[in-house]
Design a protein around this motif. Sequence first.
Motif, short mmCIF file in Angstrom:
data_model
loop_
_atom_site.label_atom_id
_atom_site.label_comp_id
_atom_site.label_asym_id
_atom_site.label_seq_id
_atom_site.Cartn_x
_atom_site.Cartn_y
_atom_site.Cartn_z
N ALA A 236 19.48 19.56 117.43
CA ALA A 236 20.37 19.37 116.28
C ALA A 236 20.37 20.57 115.34
CB ALA A 236 19.96 18.11 115.52
N TRP A 237 19.32 21.37 115.38
CA TRP A 237 19.16 22.49 114.43
C TRP A 237 20.11 23.63 114.76
CZ3 TRP A 237 16.75 27.46 115.35
CH2 TRP A 237 16.52 28.20 114.19
N LYS A 238 20.69 24.22 113.73
CA LYS A 238 21.55 25.39 113.89
C LYS A 238 20.99 26.52 113.04
CE LYS A 238 24.32 23.05 116.49
NZ LYS A 238 24.24 23.27 117.97
N ALA A 239 20.64 27.60 113.70
CA ALA A 239 20.01 28.73 113.00
C ALA A 239 20.97 29.38 112.03
CB ALA A 239 19.53 29.75 114.02
N THR A 240 20.45 29.78 110.89
CA THR A 240 21.20 30.53 109.89
C THR A 240 20.51 31.87 109.68
OG1 THR A 240 19.91 29.73 108.01
CG2 THR A 240 21.80 28.38 108.73
N PRO A 241 21.20 32.84 109.08
CA PRO A 241 20.53 34.11 108.77
C PRO A 241 19.31 33.90 107.88
CG PRO A 241 22.90 34.37 108.59
CD PRO A 241 22.65 32.91 108.79
N GLU A 242 19.39 32.95 106.95
CA GLU A 242 18.24 32.66 106.09
C GLU A 242 17.06 32.18 106.92
OE1 GLU A 242 21.90 32.29 103.57
OE2 GLU A 242 21.31 31.60 105.57
N ASP A 243 17.33 31.29 107.88
CA ASP A 243 16.27 30.79 108.75
C ASP A 243 15.64 31.93 109.55
OD1 ASP A 243 16.60 28.11 108.04
OD2 ASP A 243 18.05 27.74 109.64
N ALA A 244 16.49 32.75 110.15
CA ALA A 244 16.01 33.81 111.04
C ALA A 244 15.14 34.81 110.28
CB ALA A 244 17.19 34.51 111.69
N LEU A 245 15.63 35.28 109.14
CA LEU A 245 14.87 36.28 108.39
C LEU A 245 13.62 35.67 107.76
CD1 LEU A 245 17.70 38.41 106.73
CD2 LEU A 245 16.49 38.79 108.88
N THR A 246 13.71 34.41 107.34
CA THR A 246 12.53 33.75 106.80
C THR A 246 11.44 33.62 107.86
OG1 THR A 246 13.75 32.51 105.11
CG2 THR A 246 11.63 31.61 105.79
N ALA A 247 11.83 33.22 109.07
CA ALA A 247 10.85 33.09 110.15
C ALA A 247 10.14 34.41 110.41
CB ALA A 247 11.54 32.60 111.43
N LEU A 248 10.89 35.49 110.38
CA LEU A 248 10.30 36.81 110.60
C LEU A 248 9.35 37.19 109.47
CD1 LEU A 248 13.54 38.55 111.87
CD2 LEU A 248 11.44 38.30 113.22
N VAL A 249 9.78 36.98 108.23
CA VAL A 249 8.95 37.36 107.08
C VAL A 249 7.71 36.48 106.98
CG1 VAL A 249 8.90 37.43 104.55
CG2 VAL A 249 10.85 38.38 105.78
#
Length: 376
Positions: A236-249
């Motif tokens: 159900a989850w849809k990745a967002t730029p906020e999610d992606a960059l937060t995961a990296l940081v």
Amino acid sequence: MSAITSVSRSKKWLTPIALTAALVVGGCSSNSNGNNASESPAASAQASGQSPDLSKVNTYLVDKATALHTSTSDLQKTANEYYELAKESDFDYAALWSKEQTKVSELVLHAKNIFLTANSSYETMEGIVAGVSDLSHYDVDIDAGNPAGDGAEDVVSFDVKLPDGKTLEKPGNFFYLEELTLWGTNPDWAAQTVKPDLDGNGAVDFGEVLPDANVFKGFTDSFVEMSSSLLSDAQAWKATPEDALTALVVMVPTMEEYFQAWKETRFVSGDQSTSQQFVAVSRLQDIADILSGLQIVYAEMKPTIAATDSAQAEQTEAELTDLVSFVSGLYEQEKSGTKFKPEQADSFGADAQNKATAIAGQITQVAATMGIEIDA
């Protein structure tokens, strides 16, 4: 049951002070395109509500969650078969070993192999699961959470009801439970009346035990339910730029704590280790697996970052690749027989943390330029 040592798998989300330090260390390059944030294509897309295509990140997560659920389901079948054999012997493990040595050996060794497969499936998606706030509670319950106890932090959310009717309240994360049971490092969860030579090499080696069938089945039944829930939410989850960059940081700069855990295990400290956990898989493999998943995330965000600052996008990719190579190189040496010393583990951890902090700083700064908020 005897006291359980702290699990120490928890992920530490960056504080504002840590983020500031990461920015200083990161030393981002200037915008090579000569664009400010309001003029860049990425920033314009962000402002208009458009997002880059991160469907590959979604697919990657679902594939890994599917693999984990498949493994836990296979483990459940094995646990059920083992439980039925133990039940036929009235849970007399000496009698069970005497009557069913070949079958029991096959089942326990198979269960260990499934554990190893499941562990890698999870670690390769852990950077996403633990790094995204909507999913991070799964990391606590599956791989990072501690047992309940005086002053314990990051305690798991679940209890486990065993087949005999007993309930273990918040006993620790699922990989912790399975590992301590299958490798016997919590003696309360393994038969004490048998010293089995499972692989038939003529010796009873470390980790060769008969797991307590009652706890093995109870833990695994609950693990299957949790992995099913994760799979459903991953779909159900849809990745967002906020999610992606937060995961990296959030997840890249966790190197030092992983290396500290590695130092305390049998892989570095040998027989001097008092750690009940991380005996089946080297923490170096776990780190390499986590970073491999984060590389997928960065690769999908790189075009958006490059639209703001192409030189920075290339620099960050190169430094992330260097970090992966650094960890993977150590792991290959370890697999080849190199025995690292505790002081080396400290040095390696500091080096890896410095590399990781610089990467996190670069991503944090470019996110600010793009108008993307880091949820850390």
